[in-house]
Write a protein that holds these residues in place. Structure first.
Motif, PDB file in Angstrom:
ATOM      1  N   UNK A  96     -10.769 -18.726   4.768  1.00  0.00           N
ATOM      2  CA  UNK A  96     -12.075 -19.392   4.679  1.00  0.00           C
ATOM      3  C   UNK A  96     -11.910 -20.911   4.580  1.00  0.00           C
ATOM      4  N   UNK A  97     -10.874 -21.333   3.844  1.00  0.00           N
ATOM      5  CA  UNK A  97     -10.623 -22.783   3.733  1.00  0.00           C
ATOM      6  C   UNK A  97     -10.303 -23.390   5.094  1.00  0.00           C
ATOM      7  N   UNK A  98      -9.429 -22.720   5.851  1.00  0.00           N
ATOM      8  CA  UNK A  98      -9.046 -23.261   7.174  1.00  0.00           C
ATOM      9  C   UNK A  98     -10.264 -23.307   8.099  1.00  0.00           C
ATOM     10  N   UNK A  99     -11.056 -22.243   8.075  1.00  0.00           N
ATOM     11  CA  UNK A  99     -12.248 -22.211   8.931  1.00  0.00           C
ATOM     12  C   UNK A  99     -13.179 -23.369   8.567  1.00  0.00           C
ATOM     13  N   UNK A 100     -13.403 -23.558   7.262  1.00  0.00           N
ATOM     14  CA  UNK A 100     -14.272 -24.660   6.802  1.00  0.00           C
ATOM     15  C   UNK A 100     -13.738 -26.012   7.269  1.00  0.00           C
ATOM     16  N   UNK A 101     -12.427 -26.180   7.106  1.00  0.00           N
ATOM     17  CA  UNK A 101     -11.815 -27.474   7.443  1.00  0.00           C
ATOM     18  C   UNK A 101     -12.066 -27.844   8.904  1.00  0.00           C
ATOM     19  N   UNK A 102     -12.150 -26.822   9.760  1.00  0.00           N
ATOM     20  CA  UNK A 102     -12.326 -27.088  11.185  1.00  0.00           C
ATOM     21  C   UNK A 102     -13.747 -26.804  11.662  1.00  0.00           C
ATOM     22  N   UNK A 103     -14.640 -26.554  10.725  1.00  0.00           N
ATOM     23  CA  UNK A 103     -16.040 -26.322  11.105  1.00  0.00           C
ATOM     24  C   UNK A 103     -16.221 -25.107  11.993  1.00  0.00           C
ATOM     25  N   UNK A 104     -15.348 -24.108  11.811  1.00  0.00           N
ATOM     26  CA  UNK A 104     -15.402 -22.917  12.669  1.00  0.00           C
ATOM     27  C   UNK A 104     -16.129 -21.781  11.955  1.00  0.00           C
ATOM     28  N   UNK A 257      -9.477 -28.622  23.066  1.00  0.00           N
ATOM     29  CA  UNK A 257      -9.929 -28.156  24.383  1.00  0.00           C
ATOM     30  C   UNK A 257     -11.451 -28.207  24.504  1.00  0.00           C
ATOM     31  N   UNK A 258     -12.111 -28.737  23.467  1.00  0.00           N
ATOM     32  CA  UNK A 258     -13.570 -28.873  23.511  1.00  0.00           C
ATOM     33  C   UNK A 258     -14.300 -27.566  23.231  1.00  0.00           C
ATOM     34  N   UNK A 259     -13.612 -26.601  22.568  1.00  0.00           N
ATOM     35  CA  UNK A 259     -14.224 -25.295  22.307  1.00  0.00           C
ATOM     36  C   UNK A 259     -14.610 -25.169  20.838  1.00  0.00           C
ATOM     37  N   UNK A 260     -15.782 -24.603  20.588  1.00  0.00           N
ATOM     38  CA  UNK A 260     -16.266 -24.410  19.218  1.00  0.00           C
ATOM     39  C   UNK A 260     -16.362 -22.920  18.926  1.00  0.00           C
ATOM     40  N   UNK A 261     -15.972 -22.536  17.689  1.00  0.00           N
ATOM     41  CA  UNK A 261     -16.054 -21.129  17.280  1.00  0.00           C
ATOM     42  C   UNK A 261     -17.421 -20.885  16.647  1.00  0.00           C
ATOM     43  N   UNK A 262     -18.189 -19.979  17.242  1.00  0.00           N
ATOM     44  CA  UNK A 262     -19.529 -19.686  16.743  1.00  0.00           C
ATOM     45  C   UNK A 262     -19.757 -18.180  16.765  1.00  0.00           C
ATOM     46  N   UNK A 263     -20.730 -17.740  15.966  1.00  0.00           N
ATOM     47  CA  UNK A 263     -21.055 -16.312  15.896  1.00  0.00           C
ATOM     48  C   UNK A 263     -22.311 -16.065  16.719  1.00  0.00           C
TER      49      UNK A 263
END
Ligand SMILES: [Zn+2]
Length: 276
Positions: A96-104, A257-263
């Protein structure tokens, strides 16, 4: 939501009809011909092997549809990051920390027994803006493909129940109508049971093959990066000790690469019509 009628799903109809005819022929042909009884095994074998392939091959959709891309993301810069087999008290907080850090943002396909053991992690995943979804009650990964219908139903409903209980009184405590099969396997009854519940089977377009102990993280990262594109569904695992490090490598590369992780919204995920 686009829910295909499983009864009109042509590949399934054709496959099951063939298996039925082959079974009848395997009994009848030796009975009415001079062929020995064991020749029935040879007559049935091709249909049996084809059915086995459909049950065991994660990308095969002969028995039922599977979502393996996000149509609404294809024309965007977004992809769907998914993490299987958690929650894991040693890993999920760091993930969760890593995801938060990268806004994913990600979807966690969790196992019911683990959700019941760590409901606080399920609520924390949700609190951080991620999604939790059903990855079966007990993750019977060696046998799931061969389970009889009542046992498959128990895996589906037990997983959903564990999620509801773990979410407690959280807003919108209903789990999304999504299911990821253990190791992507397809018991014969699974597509029918999913259709009855209005749930979609979620596959992936790229996986790291990191569901083993001590995977080669360079190779895992390469496979995921190679499959990363708008609309892709990436499948990773928790609980093997490497998820935080893997995400720490992968997420900056996706960002570069300009890609964002979203749900994606579950209602936007239509399974295809089974044309392949
Ligand atoms: Zn799994």
């Amino acid at each position: 939501m686009t829910l295909p009628s499983i009864h009109s799903y042509r590949p399934r109809r054709l496959l099951l009809s063939w298996v039925g005819l082959a079974a009848v022929a395997a009994v009848m042909v030796p009975a009415v011909s001079p062929l020995p009884a064991w020749s029935g095994i040879l007559i049935f074998l091709p249909a049996h092997l084809t059915l086995l392939w459909a049950q065991l091959s994660p990308s095969c959709r002969w028995l039922g549809p599977v979502v393996d891309k996000v149509p609404g993301f294809v024309a965007s810069d977004q992809l769907w990051l998914t993490l299987d087999d958690g929650p894991d008290p040693d890993e999920t907080p760091a993930v969760l920390e890593v995801l938060d850090r990268h806004g994913a943002k990600a979807t966690f396909f969790v196992i019911g027994t683990r959700a019941s053991a760590h409901p606080e992690l399920i609520r924390e995943i949700r609190r951080r803006g991620h999604q939790v979804a059903n990855h079966s009650a007990t993750h019977p990964q060696g046998l799931f493909w061969a389970l009889p219908r009542p046992a498959v139903a128990r895996e589906l409903d037990g997983g959903a129940q564990a999620l509801r209980e773990a979410l407690g009184d959280d807003d919108g405590a209903q789990p999304p109508p999504l299911f990821r099969s253990p190791v992507g396997m397809t018991p014969i009854s699974l597509p029918t049971l999913l259709a009855e519940r209005g749930w979609l089977r979620i596959g992936w377009s790229a996986r790291g093959l990191d569901g083993v102990a001590r995977p080669d993280l360079d190779a895992v990262e390469r496979r995921l990066v190679a499959g990363a594109r708008p609309g892709a569904i990436l499948a990773l695992h928790e609980g093997r000790g490497h998820a935080p490090e893997l995400l720490g490598r992968l997420l900056p590369r996706l960002q570069a690469a300009g890609l964002a992780c979203a749900v994606p919204d579950a209602s936007s995920l239509g399974a295809d019509s089974g044309r392949r």
